[in-house]
Design an enzyme around this catalytic site. Structure first.
Site, mmCIF file in Angstrom:
data_model
loop_
_atom_site.group_PDB
_atom_site.id
_atom_site.type_symbol
_atom_site.label_atom_id
_atom_site.label_comp_id
_atom_site.label_asym_id
_atom_site.label_seq_id
_atom_site.Cartn_x
_atom_site.Cartn_y
_atom_site.Cartn_z
ATOM 1 N N ASP A 1 42.908 15.589 69.978
ATOM 2 C CA ASP A 1 42.652 16.435 68.816
ATOM 3 C C ASP A 1 41.324 17.180 68.960
ATOM 4 O O ASP A 1 41.244 18.382 68.717
ATOM 5 C CB ASP A 1 42.667 15.598 67.530
ATOM 6 C CG ASP A 1 41.808 14.340 67.642
ATOM 7 O OD1 ASP A 1 41.374 14.003 68.759
ATOM 8 O OD2 ASP A 1 41.583 13.685 66.620
ATOM 9 N N ASP B 1 57.541 6.683 70.497
ATOM 10 C CA ASP B 1 57.244 6.459 71.906
ATOM 11 C C ASP B 1 57.592 5.054 72.362
ATOM 12 O O ASP B 1 57.421 4.736 73.543
ATOM 13 C CB ASP B 1 55.761 6.742 72.189
ATOM 14 C CG ASP B 1 55.544 8.165 72.648
ATOM 15 O OD1 ASP B 1 56.528 8.910 72.768
ATOM 16 O OD2 ASP B 1 54.385 8.546 72.892
#
Length: 737
Positions: free
Chosen positions: A453, A143
């Protein structure tokens, strides 16, 4: 014989009967004591005002804190209701040619905080998994769009052509080059005494040193510091590592290795790690489309090559495979000290909580070290959409190639060499692709939280999926733990903000969960989201009883009162149960004290800031943010950690509350004891004296950092003097009305 072997299970589940009995007996006794405590508090409120006195405010505050503590304790008992352990039998798996493919997703964002060499060691260890190489595909998401990371990938692929055959030839267990060549790592090969092996090892070590030198040389290039992380807008970059490498290694089977940097525009939301994982999910679907995916943090290398086979023992088990979404392995770390003063290994989560959830419907998705079924991330939308292309495009986006990949019989053209232009992957990696779709809402990893998550795993369980927890004797993955106080508290603030944000959202586990999953499973998820609320009772118990001690106001029953034993039992019951769990999981008395200490530190700092951050985001005062944890090693900080010395070179927003609380407790204890001696109310004030003494004793390292230590990790004297002066000034004027 063959027929009987065919019926043998791939995995078994064992209920831990002894621990189950202890847990349920403790629940009964502790909850009974709590009911008496509540009766005592409520009875006091209905007493005659003259008998009760006029100091209702501290009583209400303490009672409210006891209710919050009891509420979180009650939620946490769901973990302890049915703890289990599991055994797997990888030798019973089908032949290699019948095993399903596995895609590996690794995410990185900053080559400074996440050093490139460490990331490449994770890549190399995942490429070297003991799994059919033609069925293993490794994707790295960058990223930062860093030239340093891309260069490292190219060099790692070249080194892998030597490293992988070496690992296979000698059945190396630890296939992370850095750990394998470390002086601290024992040689685990069966060929350790072979002269040919030692000659090959030295040859490979030389190539690894050359690989390291190439990365270091590139890093020292001045251009790297200017362009280490690309800022502003940039287009996607996707590069498949090819096999056109000039060397003398022939016929080496190599996994598919791909570098992916998604497109970024400042005008489009990036969605942090969840956005990166969704791009990998789409890109991999049109390139390899393996039915199972391993997700790894960039610092979490494969310590044992068998994890994929262990995971397949669950995913291919006909008894559980139909509803199984993911297999979670514990996060363990190679740089943990003996006493782990920061509780960086998260002992309670991976040895108590996740095993307990495994006895229900499975553990929470933990961000890394899990093998997930690809189709579980697509929800039920493929069934709802059927073959209606327009309907599917509303869910999954405009890529026809990706929609084709939803079919079970789909085979990508990339692996067979039919498509080499990468146009479709670039489309799927564009920041515009998700606009008007269900990505991040119902499809893929979810976006409504920085702890993607937890939220993704929770929704999967709500949709009927299950998970399992697998903890072999040898750690399958090892990462780099945070080893300084500032990083621990910053990381904790981010986690607790995201968790509490889920607790006050439309998918609150206490409301959304019980209608869609078993109640106990919902309570487990709820405990995680409301865990940050510990900040409220901890702040109360660290200040209110002490201020009342200073002013001669009793908050607890006399020693001669029959309810005194109730409060004493609850206090000792909580401490002894925690101590037992530490001992059962291989800990020590020192470890128990360290966990208590870091719990107090976190509760009064990052728990509080996490709750405030979540509330501000909820009302729109601030936007969500995400900073990667700094994994770069600092020799000085590491040395302090290894000798069990806290590094207090942390932000003042963390240090100031610690100093203030310890100052309040010391001052109130000294003055309160002095006052009690002359007034003679020992029996009324004993619990408050013990509470202040306990807090001071457990947090002795803060006192040490204030007045004893002279090293660089001590508390800043300038900060300490100001905080102590202000705190003591306020204490002189502090009286309850």
């Amino acid at each position: 014989m063959e027929e009987s072997q065919g019926t043998l299970p791939l995995s078994t589940c064992h209920v831990q009967i002894g621990l189950l009995i202890i847990n349920r007996l403790h629940m009964l006794l502790h909850s009974t004591a709590l009911s008496f405590l509540f009766y005592y508090r409520l009875r006091f409120l209905f007493q005659d005002p003259e008998t009760r006195g006029s100091h209702l405010l501290p009583w209400f505050l303490v009672f409210a804190s006891e209710i919050i503590l009891s509420f979180i304790w009650f939620l946490g008992q769901a973990y302890r209701w049915r703890p289990v352990s599991r055994t797997v039998f990888p030798e019973r798996l089908p032949e290699d040619d019948k095993l399903p493919g596995v895609d590996v997703f690794i995410c990185t964002a900053d080559p400074i905080k996440e050093p490139t060499l460490e990331v490449m060691n994770t890549v190399l260890s995942s490429m070297a998994l003991d799994y059919p190489q033609e069925k293993l595909h490794v994707y790295l998401s960058d990223d930062g769009c860093s030239p340093m990371t891309l260069y490292g990938m190219r060099k790692a692929y070249e080194f892998a052509r030597w490293w992988l055959p070496f690992c296979r030839r000698y059945k190396i267990k630890n296939r992370c080059p850095k750990a394998y060549f470390s002086a601290l790592e024992n040689d685990d090969s069966d060929f350790a005494r072979s002269s040919v092996y030692m000659e090959d090892k030295q040859k490979i070590k030389g190539k690894y040193e050359a690989f390291k030198e190439e990365i270091e040389t590139f890093r020292k290039d001045g251009a790297f510091f200017r362009d280490s992380v690309t800022v502003g807008d940039y287009s996607s970059v996707i590069e498949v590592m090819n096999k056109n490498v000039v060397d003398d290694v022939d016929n080496v089977k190599m996994p598919f290795l791909v570098y992916v940097s998604r497109e970024r525009k400042l005008s489009s939301h990036h969605h942090f790690k969840a956005g990166a994982l969704n791009v990998l999910l789409r890109v991999s679907a049109v390139m390899s489309n393996s039915p199972y995916i391993l997700v790894l943090d960039c610092d979490m290398f494969c310590n044992d090559p068998t994890s994929a086979r262990y995971a397949m023992c669950f995913h291919l088990d006909p008894k559980i495979s139909s509803s199984l979404a993911f297999v979670q392995f514990p996060q363990k770390f190679h740089n943990i000290s003996k006493n782990d003063i920061y509780d960086s290994q998260l002992r309670s989560i991976f040895t108590i909580q996740w095993q307990g959830m495994d006895g229900l419907k499975g553990p929470v998705m933990s961000g890394t070290c899990f093998y997930i079924k690809r189709v579980s991330l697509y929800g039920n939308r493929t069934n709802e959409g059927g073959t209606d292309m327009q309907k599917l495009q509303e869910y999954f986006g405009s890529s026809n190639e990706f929609i084709k990949s939803l079919a079970q019989n789909y085979t990508s053209g990339f692996l067979s060499g039919r498509n080499t232009l990468l146009q479709e992957p670039h489309l799927l990696a564009s920041c515009r692709y998700e606009i008007g779709t269900k990505w991040g809402q119902d499809i893929g990893f979810l976006y409504d939280s920085v702890v993607e998550d937890f939220l993704t795993g929770f929704i999967l369980h709500c949709n009927g999926w299950t998970s399992v927890f697998c903890e072999p004797s040898r750690p399958q993955f090892l990462g780099t733990a945070t080893t300084n106080l500032n990083a621990v508290l910053i990381q904790g603030t981010r986690w607790y903000s995201g968790l509490f944000e889920n607790g006050i959202s439309k998918v609150c586990p206490l409301i959304y969960g019980p209608l869609r999953m078993p109640l106990l499973q919902s309570l487990c998820f709820a405990e995680l989201t409301y865990f940050p609320l510990y900040c409220l009772p901890l702040w109360c118990f660290a200040t209110i009883p002490q201020l009342c001690l200073l002013n001669g106001i009793p908050l607890y029953p006399k020693v001669s009162d029959r309810y005194f034993i109730i409060f004493l039992f609850i206090f000792l019951s909580s401490l002894s149960k925690h101590l037992l769990e530490v001992f059962v999981t291989g800990g020590t008395l020192h470890k128990w004290i360290n966990e208590l200490r870091i719990w107090m530190m976190k509760s009064t700092t990052c728990d509080l800031y996490g709750c405030l951050d979540a509330l501000m985001k909820k009302v729109g005062i601030r936007e969500a943010s995400f900073l990667p944890t700094n994994k770069a090693e600092d020799d000085e900080q590491t040395l302090l950690y290894q000798i069990d010395k806290y590094d207090f070179r942390a932000s003042n927003i963390f240090i100031v509350p610690m100093i203030a609380i310890i100052t309040i407790n010391i001052c109130c204890l000294v003055v309160g004891v002095y006052r009690v001696i002359f007034v003679g109310d020992w029996d009324k004030m004993l619990i408050q004296i013990v509470l202040a003494s306990f807090i001071i004793t457990v947090n002795y390292p803060i006192i040490e950092g204030l007045v004893i230590r002279k090293d660089k990790g001590r508390i800043s004297q300038l900060v300490a003097i100001h905080v102590i002066f202000v705190t003591m000034t306020l204490l002189t004027f502090c009286k309850f009305i």
